[in-house]
Write a protein that holds these residues in place. Structure first.
Motif, PDB file in Angstrom:
ATOM      1  N   SER A 197       0.496  -0.851  -0.391  1.00 11.92           N
ATOM      2  CA  SER A 197       0.244  -0.156   0.231  1.00 11.92           C
ATOM      3  C   SER A 197       0.977   1.239   0.600  1.00 11.92           C
ATOM      4  O   SER A 197       1.598   0.900   0.259  1.00 11.92           O
ATOM      5  CB  SER A 197      -0.975  -0.055   0.879  1.00 11.92           C
ATOM      6  OG  SER A 197      -0.530   0.484   2.379  1.00 11.92           O
ATOM      7  N   HIS A 198       0.355   2.129  -0.627  1.00 19.07           N
ATOM      8  CA  HIS A 198       0.803   3.800  -0.592  1.00 19.07           C
ATOM      9  C   HIS A 198       1.269   4.123   0.615  1.00 19.07           C
ATOM     10  O   HIS A 198       1.916   4.971   0.554  1.00 19.07           O
ATOM     11  CB  HIS A 198       0.299   4.643  -1.450  1.00 19.07           C
ATOM     12  CG  HIS A 198      -0.637   4.950  -1.235  1.00 19.07           C
ATOM     13  ND1 HIS A 198      -1.783   4.728  -1.228  1.00 19.07           N
ATOM     14  CD2 HIS A 198      -1.115   6.512  -0.818  1.00 19.07           C
ATOM     15  CE1 HIS A 198      -3.080   4.980  -1.273  1.00 19.07           C
ATOM     16  NE2 HIS A 198      -2.672   5.826  -0.453  1.00 19.07           N
ATOM     17  N   TYR A 199       0.712   4.063   1.887  1.00 21.40           N
ATOM     18  CA  TYR A 199       0.411   4.343   3.029  1.00 21.40           C
ATOM     19  C   TYR A 199       1.811   3.668   3.868  1.00 21.40           C
ATOM     20  O   TYR A 199       2.060   4.498   4.770  1.00 21.40           O
ATOM     21  CB  TYR A 199      -0.612   3.615   3.632  1.00 21.40           C
ATOM     22  CG  TYR A 199      -1.993   4.188   3.811  1.00 21.40           C
ATOM     23  CD1 TYR A 199      -2.145   4.831   3.716  1.00 21.40           C
ATOM     24  CD2 TYR A 199      -2.941   3.119   3.020  1.00 21.40           C
ATOM     25  CE1 TYR A 199      -3.233   6.230   3.133  1.00 21.40           C
ATOM     26  CE2 TYR A 199      -3.778   4.201   2.986  1.00 21.40           C
ATOM     27  CZ  TYR A 199      -3.654   4.973   2.735  1.00 21.40           C
ATOM     28  OH  TYR A 199      -5.168   5.706   2.573  1.00 21.40           O
ATOM     29  N   SER A 200       2.207   2.176   3.790  1.00 22.59           N
ATOM     30  CA  SER A 200       4.107   1.928   4.609  1.00 22.59           C
ATOM     31  C   SER A 200       5.130   2.430   3.355  1.00 22.59           C
ATOM     32  O   SER A 200       4.950   2.885   2.213  1.00 22.59           O
ATOM     33  CB  SER A 200       3.656   0.202   3.300  1.00 22.59           C
ATOM     34  OG  SER A 200       2.447  -0.380   3.776  1.00 22.59           O
ATOM     35  N   LEU A 237       4.368  -0.857   7.957  1.00 19.70           N
ATOM     36  CA  LEU A 237       3.141  -1.363   7.234  1.00 19.70           C
ATOM     37  C   LEU A 237       1.363  -0.954   7.541  1.00 19.70           C
ATOM     38  O   LEU A 237       1.556  -1.738   8.830  1.00 19.70           O
ATOM     39  CB  LEU A 237       3.068  -2.840   6.819  1.00 19.70           C
ATOM     40  CG  LEU A 237       5.147  -3.228   7.231  1.00 19.70           C
ATOM     41  CD1 LEU A 237       5.304  -4.781   7.440  1.00 19.70           C
ATOM     42  CD2 LEU A 237       5.547  -2.526   5.992  1.00 19.70           C
ATOM     43  N   ARG A 238       0.899  -0.750   6.898  1.00 22.58           N
ATOM     44  CA  ARG A 238       0.147  -0.776   6.910  1.00 22.58           C
ATOM     45  C   ARG A 238      -1.329  -0.590   5.600  1.00 22.58           C
ATOM     46  O   ARG A 238      -1.181  -0.661   4.284  1.00 22.58           O
ATOM     47  CB  ARG A 238      -0.783   1.707   6.949  1.00 22.58           C
ATOM     48  CG  ARG A 238      -1.924   1.412   7.681  1.00 22.58           C
ATOM     49  CD  ARG A 238      -2.341   3.558   7.266  1.00 22.58           C
ATOM     50  NE  ARG A 238      -3.840   3.055   7.735  1.00 22.58           N
ATOM     51  CZ  ARG A 238      -4.519   4.722   7.138  1.00 22.58           C
ATOM     52  NH1 ARG A 238      -3.499   5.773   7.984  1.00 22.58           N
ATOM     53  NH2 ARG A 238      -4.962   4.970   7.546  1.00 22.58           N
ATOM     54  N   ASN A 239      -2.305  -1.873   6.320  1.00 20.94           N
ATOM     55  CA  ASN A 239      -2.937  -2.355   5.275  1.00 20.94           C
ATOM     56  C   ASN A 239      -4.238  -2.299   5.828  1.00 20.94           C
ATOM     57  O   ASN A 239      -4.600  -1.561   7.230  1.00 20.94           O
ATOM     58  CB  ASN A 239      -3.188  -3.792   5.158  1.00 20.94           C
ATOM     59  CG  ASN A 239      -1.904  -3.710   4.535  1.00 20.94           C
ATOM     60  OD1 ASN A 239      -1.585  -3.643   3.369  1.00 20.94           O
ATOM     61  ND2 ASN A 239      -0.720  -4.875   5.064  1.00 20.94           N
ATOM     62  N   GLY A 260      -8.563   0.472   5.144  1.00 26.80           N
ATOM     63  CA  GLY A 260      -9.523   1.595   4.538  1.00 26.80           C
ATOM     64  C   GLY A 260      -9.597   2.400   4.753  1.00 26.80           C
ATOM     65  O   GLY A 260      -8.999   1.901   6.212  1.00 26.80           O
ATOM     66  N   ILE A 261     -10.839   2.894   4.759  1.00 28.17           N
ATOM     67  CA  ILE A 261     -11.131   4.157   5.794  1.00 28.17           C
ATOM     68  C   ILE A 261     -12.112   3.896   6.611  1.00 28.17           C
ATOM     69  O   ILE A 261     -11.669   4.357   7.687  1.00 28.17           O
ATOM     70  CB  ILE A 261     -12.258   5.012   4.244  1.00 28.17           C
ATOM     71  CG1 ILE A 261     -11.269   5.364   3.479  1.00 28.17           C
ATOM     72  CG2 ILE A 261     -12.244   6.224   5.433  1.00 28.17           C
ATOM     73  CD1 ILE A 261     -12.537   6.270   2.620  1.00 28.17           C
ATOM     74  N   GLY A 262     -12.735   2.617   6.940  1.00 28.23           N
ATOM     75  CA  GLY A 262     -13.073   1.777   8.147  1.00 28.23           C
ATOM     76  C   GLY A 262     -12.190   1.008   9.053  1.00 28.23           C
ATOM     77  O   GLY A 262     -12.828   1.180   9.589  1.00 28.23           O
ATOM     78  N   GLY A 263     -10.887   0.833   9.064  1.00 31.88           N
ATOM     79  CA  GLY A 263     -10.344   0.474   9.527  1.00 31.88           C
ATOM     80  C   GLY A 263      -8.785   0.001   9.475  1.00 31.88           C
ATOM     81  O   GLY A 263      -9.064  -0.111   8.223  1.00 31.88           O
ATOM     82  N   GLY A 264      -8.034  -1.085   9.708  1.00 33.52           N
ATOM     83  CA  GLY A 264      -7.058  -1.342   9.208  1.00 33.52           C
ATOM     84  C   GLY A 264      -6.089  -1.847  10.124  1.00 33.52           C
ATOM     85  O   GLY A 264      -6.810  -1.756  11.244  1.00 33.52           O
TER      86      GLY A 264
END
Length: 136
Positions: free
Chosen positions: A97-100, A114-116, A118-122
């Motif tokens: 993901s582009h957050y990682s 490392l983040r996986n 969506g908007i509602g959680g992860g």
């Protein structure tokens, strides 16, 4: 006789250099080996029930070479492995993901975010690793 000896030496000289099979140094090898990881795991779900979980895990993992010429495999928990690309400066890429993000701070330290989800959680894994020194 002297002329033919010079020709033989001139022909043999290049063969000497081309016959040496030198293995190229793989810059990834400075990162491979046994590592000790501290992993902070945050899990967030903001659905109708909603929950938050946080845990810290210490794990003796391993970093090995990946299949790609610049690939590296990091096993930072028993169930979590990530395959990334590393450049000669220790910068990591190829995250899911582009957050990682992440990098090797030195040959003996690595940091991953490392983040996986969506908007509602992860799920977020913050991984800090130190290379284990080999006892000889």
């Amino acid at each position: 006789m002297r002329y033919s000896m010079k020709i033989m030496i001139m022909l043999a000289f290049p063969c000497f250099f081309y016959s040496c099979n030198r293995e190229m140094f793989d810059y990834r090898s400075k990162y491979t080996g046994n590592w000790s990881f501290i992993v902070e795991i945050s899990e967030v779900n903001t659905d109708s029930i909603g929950y938050f979980a946080y845990d810290t895990i210490c794990f003796d993992g391993v970093i090995g070479l990946g299949d790609d010429p610049d690939g590296i495999l990091i096993q930072y928990t028993e169930d979590n492995t990530v395959v990334l690309k590393v450049n000669e400066n220790g910068k990591l890429s190829g995250f899911s993901s582009h957050y990682s993000a992440g990098e090797f701070i030195s040959n003996n330290k690595v940091h991953l975010y490392l983040r996986n989800g969506g908007i509602g959680g992860g799920v977020i894994h913050v991984v800090n690793g130190d290379k284990v020194k080999q006892v000889e």
